[in-house]
Design an enzyme around this catalytic site. Structure first.
Site, PDB file in Angstrom:
ATOM      1  N   ASN A   1       1.216   3.997  -3.034  1.00  0.00           N
ATOM      2  CA  ASN A   1       0.940   5.429  -2.825  1.00  0.00           C
ATOM      3  C   ASN A   1       2.057   6.304  -3.390  1.00  0.00           C
ATOM      4  O   ASN A   1       1.788   7.343  -4.000  1.00  0.00           O
ATOM      5  CB  ASN A   1       0.768   5.722  -1.327  1.00  0.00           C
ATOM      6  CG  ASN A   1      -0.649   5.466  -0.851  1.00  0.00           C
ATOM      7  OD1 ASN A   1      -1.546   5.207  -1.643  1.00  0.00           O
ATOM      8  ND2 ASN A   1      -0.843   5.535   0.461  1.00  0.00           N
TER       9      ASN A   1
ATOM     10  N   GLU B   1       0.837  -1.208   0.000  1.00  0.00           N
ATOM     11  CA  GLU B   1       0.000   0.000   0.000  1.00  0.00           C
ATOM     12  C   GLU B   1       0.872   1.259   0.000  1.00  0.00           C
ATOM     13  O   GLU B   1       0.615   2.198  -0.756  1.00  0.00           O
ATOM     14  CB  GLU B   1      -0.907   0.029   1.239  1.00  0.00           C
ATOM     15  CG  GLU B   1      -1.889  -1.120   1.363  1.00  0.00           C
ATOM     16  CD  GLU B   1      -2.914  -1.186   0.248  1.00  0.00           C
ATOM     17  OE1 GLU B   1      -3.061  -0.194  -0.492  1.00  0.00           O
ATOM     18  OE2 GLU B   1      -3.555  -2.240   0.092  1.00  0.00           O
TER      19      GLU B   1
ATOM     20  N   ARG C   1      -9.227   4.086  -7.782  1.00  0.00           N
ATOM     21  CA  ARG C   1      -8.557   3.854  -6.506  1.00  0.00           C
ATOM     22  C   ARG C   1      -9.633   3.789  -5.431  1.00  0.00           C
ATOM     23  O   ARG C   1     -10.573   4.595  -5.443  1.00  0.00           O
ATOM     24  CB  ARG C   1      -7.562   4.987  -6.180  1.00  0.00           C
ATOM     25  CG  ARG C   1      -6.514   5.239  -7.263  1.00  0.00           C
ATOM     26  CD  ARG C   1      -5.681   4.031  -7.561  1.00  0.00           C
ATOM     27  NE  ARG C   1      -5.137   3.430  -6.357  1.00  0.00           N
ATOM     28  CZ  ARG C   1      -4.562   2.221  -6.351  1.00  0.00           C
ATOM     29  NH1 ARG C   1      -4.470   1.501  -7.445  1.00  0.00           N
ATOM     30  NH2 ARG C   1      -4.069   1.738  -5.238  1.00  0.00           N
TER      31      ARG C   1
END
Lengths: 101, 143
Positions: B53, B49, B107
């Site tokens: 990002n 994650e 997203r």
């Protein structure tokens, strides 16, 4: 039998990639949308039998494809989830919006 | 119990093909602590994650580098994932579940929520146009 997707009794079964992250999600989106257009099926099944890993990038792909299929009145489910993917479904709330087997 | 201390640093291109490499490398590094299958999956998901990002938001899928620093002390793991990209203007908003600045990319806005769910603590330091550093900690073997 090995397959990337198959059509059975009006149902499109999509084999998910080995690791469903942002990298794999980009390819999967295009491929899945092409198939959904080509085979206007009543139901869509995400098959995680060969998938060992999924992160939040997978959630967007799944929700997006659900919308596309449900728009036509179809129904979706996910099968063969391992423990890690099950937890991702749980935490993200995906389990509440689709059937999990 | 013998006290374990270890550190590693890595730097790699912000390419989506490196997301798998990054989480597997960190997973291999923390494997020495004998984490359970679930704990290892938690760490790999959180790293995935954070790295995603950096790629999507920090560098907006343009070229850049990502740094990961990882340290082990006893049964505690600390992982920092850093970029020198765009930075986050409103950290609280970015951390809110379901919030995303990139809905057009489908997203889910669950990145930080996942890091928080899978790790014990998540700290975010960020400055617009300077970059972002996410530091996550987890104690192994506490259920």
């Amino acid at each position: 039998m090995d397959y990337k997707y198959k059509k059975e009794y009006g149902c499109l079964i999509l084999k998910m990639p080995a690791e469903l992250d942002h990298h794999a999600a980009e390819f999967l989106k295009e491929e899945a949308d092409g198939l959904i257009l080509r085979y206007p099926v009543r139901s869509l099944v995400f098959d995680f039998a060969d998938t060992s890993f999924m992160d939040s990038s997978g959630i967007g792909v799944i929700i997006g494809r659900c919308k596309n299929v449900r728009f036509g009145g179809g129904y979706v489910k996910a099968v063969h989830l391992n423990e890690q993917i099950r937890r991702v479904f749980q935490i993200s709330g995906l389990r509440k919006i689709m059937e999990v087997e | 119990m013998e006290s374990l201390k270890n550190e590693m640093k890595m730097e790699f291109l912000a390419a989506s093909s490196n997301e798998g490499f990054a989480r597997v490398a960190v997973g291999a590094f923390v494997a020495g602590l004998n984490p359970t299958v679930d704990e290892l999956a938690d760490i790999k998901t959180a790293v995935s994650e954070a790295v995603t990002n950096c790629i999507i938001h920090g560098y907006e899928q343009k070229e850049g580098h990502i740094w990961i620093q990882c340290s082990i002390e006893g049964n505690k793991v600390e992982i920092s994932v850093m970029d020198v990209g765009k930075g986050i203007a409103d950290i609280a908003q970015a951390r809110a579940p379901m919030f995303t600045t990139k809905p057009e990319l489908e997203r889910s806005g669950m990145g930080f929520a996942f890091m928080e769910a899978f790790m014990d603590t998540v700290d975010v330091v960020s400055e617009p146009r300077k970059g972002t550093c996410v530091t996550m900690r987890k104690t192994i073997g506490e259920g």
